[in-house]
Design a protein around this motif. Structure first.
Motif, PDB file in Angstrom:
ATOM      1  N   GLN A  46       0.818  -1.201   0.000  1.00 14.42           N
ATOM      2  CA  GLN A  46       0.000   0.000   0.000  1.00 14.42           C
ATOM      3  C   GLN A  46       0.860   1.263   0.000  1.00 14.42           C
ATOM      4  O   GLN A  46       0.628   2.195  -0.769  1.00 14.42           O
ATOM      5  CB  GLN A  46      -0.920  -0.019   1.226  1.00 14.42           C
ATOM      6  N   GLU A  47       1.862   1.266   0.868  1.00 11.40           N
ATOM      7  CA  GLU A  47       2.758   2.414   0.935  1.00 11.40           C
ATOM      8  C   GLU A  47       3.549   2.565  -0.352  1.00 11.40           C
ATOM      9  O   GLU A  47       3.730   3.688  -0.860  1.00 11.40           O
ATOM     10  CB  GLU A  47       3.719   2.260   2.120  1.00 11.40           C
ATOM     11  N   LYS A  48       3.996   1.436  -0.909  1.00  9.84           N
ATOM     12  CA  LYS A  48       4.764   1.475  -2.153  1.00  9.84           C
ATOM     13  C   LYS A  48       3.918   2.038  -3.294  1.00  9.84           C
ATOM     14  O   LYS A  48       4.396   2.845  -4.111  1.00  9.84           O
ATOM     15  CB  LYS A  48       5.248   0.065  -2.489  1.00  9.84           C
ATOM     16  N   MET A  49       2.662   1.634  -3.337  1.00  9.89           N
ATOM     17  CA  MET A  49       1.788   2.111  -4.403  1.00  9.89           C
ATOM     18  C   MET A  49       1.485   3.595  -4.249  1.00  9.89           C
ATOM     19  O   MET A  49       1.463   4.344  -5.231  1.00  9.89           O
ATOM     20  CB  MET A  49       0.481   1.305  -4.401  1.00  9.89           C
ATOM     21  N   PHE A  50       1.280   4.027  -3.011  1.00  8.86           N
ATOM     22  CA  PHE A  50       1.025   5.450  -2.778  1.00  8.86           C
ATOM     23  C   PHE A  50       2.228   6.279  -3.223  1.00  8.86           C
ATOM     24  O   PHE A  50       2.075   7.301  -3.897  1.00  8.86           O
ATOM     25  CB  PHE A  50       0.718   5.701  -1.296  1.00  8.86           C
ATOM     26  N   ARG A  51       3.412   5.833  -2.853  1.00  8.00           N
ATOM     27  CA  ARG A  51       4.630   6.567  -3.221  1.00  8.00           C
ATOM     28  C   ARG A  51       4.816   6.584  -4.741  1.00  8.00           C
ATOM     29  O   ARG A  51       5.304   7.570  -5.303  1.00  8.00           O
ATOM     30  CB  ARG A  51       5.859   5.925  -2.567  1.00  8.00           C
ATOM     31  N   LYS A  52       4.417   5.497  -5.390  1.00  3.30           N
ATOM     32  CA  LYS A  52       4.584   5.416  -6.844  1.00  3.30           C
ATOM     33  C   LYS A  52       3.782   6.492  -7.550  1.00  3.30           C
ATOM     34  O   LYS A  52       4.246   7.098  -8.535  1.00  3.30           O
ATOM     35  CB  LYS A  52       4.146   4.027  -7.324  1.00  3.30           C
ATOM     36  N   TYR A  53       2.572   6.749  -7.052  1.00  4.96           N
ATOM     37  CA  TYR A  53       1.708   7.718  -7.737  1.00  4.96           C
ATOM     38  C   TYR A  53       1.786   9.117  -7.143  1.00  4.96           C
ATOM     39  O   TYR A  53       1.281  10.069  -7.730  1.00  4.96           O
ATOM     40  CB  TYR A  53       0.261   7.208  -7.734  1.00  4.96           C
ATOM     41  N   ASP A  54       2.413   9.236  -5.988  1.00 11.51           N
ATOM     42  CA  ASP A  54       2.689  10.563  -5.429  1.00 11.51           C
ATOM     43  C   ASP A  54       3.998  11.056  -6.042  1.00 11.51           C
ATOM     44  O   ASP A  54       5.043  11.111  -5.398  1.00 11.51           O
ATOM     45  CB  ASP A  54       2.788  10.474  -3.899  1.00 11.51           C
ATOM     46  N   ARG A  55       3.924  11.428  -7.309  1.00 15.05           N
ATOM     47  CA  ARG A  55       5.138  11.686  -8.090  1.00 15.05           C
ATOM     48  C   ARG A  55       5.922  12.907  -7.613  1.00 15.05           C
ATOM     49  O   ARG A  55       7.130  12.986  -7.786  1.00 15.05           O
ATOM     50  CB  ARG A  55       4.773  11.845  -9.565  1.00 15.05           C
ATOM     51  N   ASP A  56       5.211  13.868  -7.018  1.00 19.19           N
ATOM     52  CA  ASP A  56       5.908  15.091  -6.582  1.00 19.19           C
ATOM     53  C   ASP A  56       6.273  15.050  -5.098  1.00 19.19           C
ATOM     54  O   ASP A  56       6.691  16.067  -4.529  1.00 19.19           O
ATOM     55  CB  ASP A  56       5.067  16.324  -6.884  1.00 19.19           C
ATOM     56  N   ASP A  57       6.070  13.881  -4.461  1.00 19.54           N
ATOM     57  CA  ASP A  57       6.391  13.708  -3.030  1.00 19.54           C
ATOM     58  C   ASP A  57       5.689  14.751  -2.159  1.00 19.54           C
ATOM     59  O   ASP A  57       6.238  15.218  -1.158  1.00 19.54           O
ATOM     60  CB  ASP A  57       7.910  13.787  -2.806  1.00 19.54           C
ATOM     61  N   SER A  58       4.468  15.079  -2.513  1.00 20.96           N
ATOM     62  CA  SER A  58       3.707  16.082  -1.756  1.00 20.96           C
ATOM     63  C   SER A  58       2.992  15.470  -0.559  1.00 20.96           C
ATOM     64  O   SER A  58       2.525  16.180   0.324  1.00 20.96           O
ATOM     65  CB  SER A  58       2.672  16.748  -2.670  1.00 20.96           C
ATOM     66  N   GLY A  59       2.915  14.135  -0.538  1.00 23.14           N
ATOM     67  CA  GLY A  59       2.154  13.469   0.532  1.00 23.14           C
ATOM     68  C   GLY A  59       0.687  13.316   0.170  1.00 23.14           C
ATOM     69  O   GLY A  59      -0.112  12.889   1.000  1.00 23.14           O
ATOM     70  N   TYR A  60       0.341  13.658  -1.077  1.00 23.53           N
ATOM     71  CA  TYR A  60      -1.050  13.561  -1.548  1.00 23.53           C
ATOM     72  C   TYR A  60      -1.070  12.979  -2.957  1.00 23.53           C
ATOM     73  O   TYR A  60      -0.080  13.083  -3.700  1.00 23.53           O
ATOM     74  CB  TYR A  60      -1.718  14.939  -1.595  1.00 23.53           C
ATOM     75  N   ILE A  61      -2.196  12.387  -3.315  1.00 22.43           N
ATOM     76  CA  ILE A  61      -2.428  12.012  -4.711  1.00 22.43           C
ATOM     77  C   ILE A  61      -3.779  12.584  -5.124  1.00 22.43           C
ATOM     78  O   ILE A  61      -4.703  12.692  -4.311  1.00 22.43           O
ATOM     79  CB  ILE A  61      -2.402  10.485  -4.943  1.00 22.43           C
ATOM     80  N   ASP A  62      -3.881  12.980  -6.411  1.00 19.70           N
ATOM     81  CA  ASP A  62      -5.139  13.538  -6.888  1.00 19.70           C
ATOM     82  C   ASP A  62      -6.002  12.436  -7.489  1.00 19.70           C
ATOM     83  O   ASP A  62      -5.619  11.253  -7.493  1.00 19.70           O
ATOM     84  CB  ASP A  62      -4.890  14.664  -7.893  1.00 19.70           C
ATOM     85  N   TYR A  63      -7.162  12.800  -8.018  1.00 23.47           N
ATOM     86  CA  TYR A  63      -8.092  11.778  -8.505  1.00 23.47           C
ATOM     87  C   TYR A  63      -7.539  10.997  -9.690  1.00 23.47           C
ATOM     88  O   TYR A  63      -7.664   9.768  -9.745  1.00 23.47           O
ATOM     89  CB  TYR A  63      -9.437  12.395  -8.890  1.00 23.47           C
TER      90      TYR A  63
END
Length: 220
Positions: A94-111
């Motif tokens: 889960q953490e790996k997938m979140f980091r993969k799509y949080d490309r700007d390392d902002s701590g957030y992902i958009d829709y």
């Protein structure tokens, strides 16, 4: 209320439409606001021909957990969202997938980033079949993902158009109501001014409660 009217949509979508109508975030909508949601749901009324289904879409789920309406979710919200969608990943994945799509390392992902996760870790075949798609016998997972992405893009475009039409319809309804109120006030003001003029001339007139007079009423 919606099921009683024959409208069957997912809870997240119902919440999305409620928030659309509840402009002041009061947690309540009146009859006129409720009609906006009905307009968006009825493919006979809205010119787009859109009718929401009972399927749970990634956008509906995302907006339900994006409570502050920023258009993005943090890692905790991401975890709760996956759990709500019955997508089970261990903490590491889960953490790996979140980091993969949080490309700007902002701590957030958009829709849009979340949708990429959803179509890849969800049951792609089931989602396609639920939408009436015949699965090609030798289609690869990557091909199925692209098919589902195209379908979701089309659904979201149609829904956005329907909601935009509902907003326009609401503004038109508001304008009609304001015009009626203005005409009603203008009529009352005219009646008062006429009464004042007749009183000044030493005459009296009684207005019909229905607001309709014959020539005899007016002249007599």
């Amino acid at each position: 209320m919606l099921p009683d009217l024959g409208i069957r949509i997912s809870v997240p979508k119902a919440l999305q439409y409620f928030r659309l109508c509840d402009k002041d975030d009061s947690g309540e909508i009146d009859y006129n606001e409720f009609k906006v949601a009905l307009f968006a749901c009825d493919n006979d009324d809205n010119p787009v021909g859109f009718a929401p289904s009972s399927l749970l879409t990634p956008k509906d789920a995302f907006q339900m957990f994006d409570k502050d309406k920023t258009g993005k979710i943090d890692e905790d919200e991401f975890s709760f969202l996956l759990e709500y969608l019955n997508i089970h990943l261990n903490d590491e994945k889960q953490e790996k997938m979140f980091r993969k799509y949080d490309r700007d390392d902002s701590g957030y992902i958009d829709y849009n980033e979340f949708k990429k996760v959803w179509v890849r870790v969800g049951n792609t075949k089931n989602e396609l079949v639920a939408r009436g798609v015949n699965i090609p016998k030798f289609a690869t997972q990557a091909q199925l993902v692209r098919m589902l992405e195209r379908i979701l893009d089309g659904e979201e475009e149609q829904e956005a158009l329907a909601l935009a039409e509902a907003e326009r319809w609401k503004k038109w309804q508001d304008m009609v109501r304001l015009r009626k109120q203005y005409l009603s006030k203008a009529k009352m003001r005219a009646e008062k001014e006429l009464c004042s003029a007749l009183d000044a001339a030493g005459q009296h007139i009684k207005f019909s409660t229905g607001g309709i007079w014959t020539i005899a009423d007016f002249v007599g």
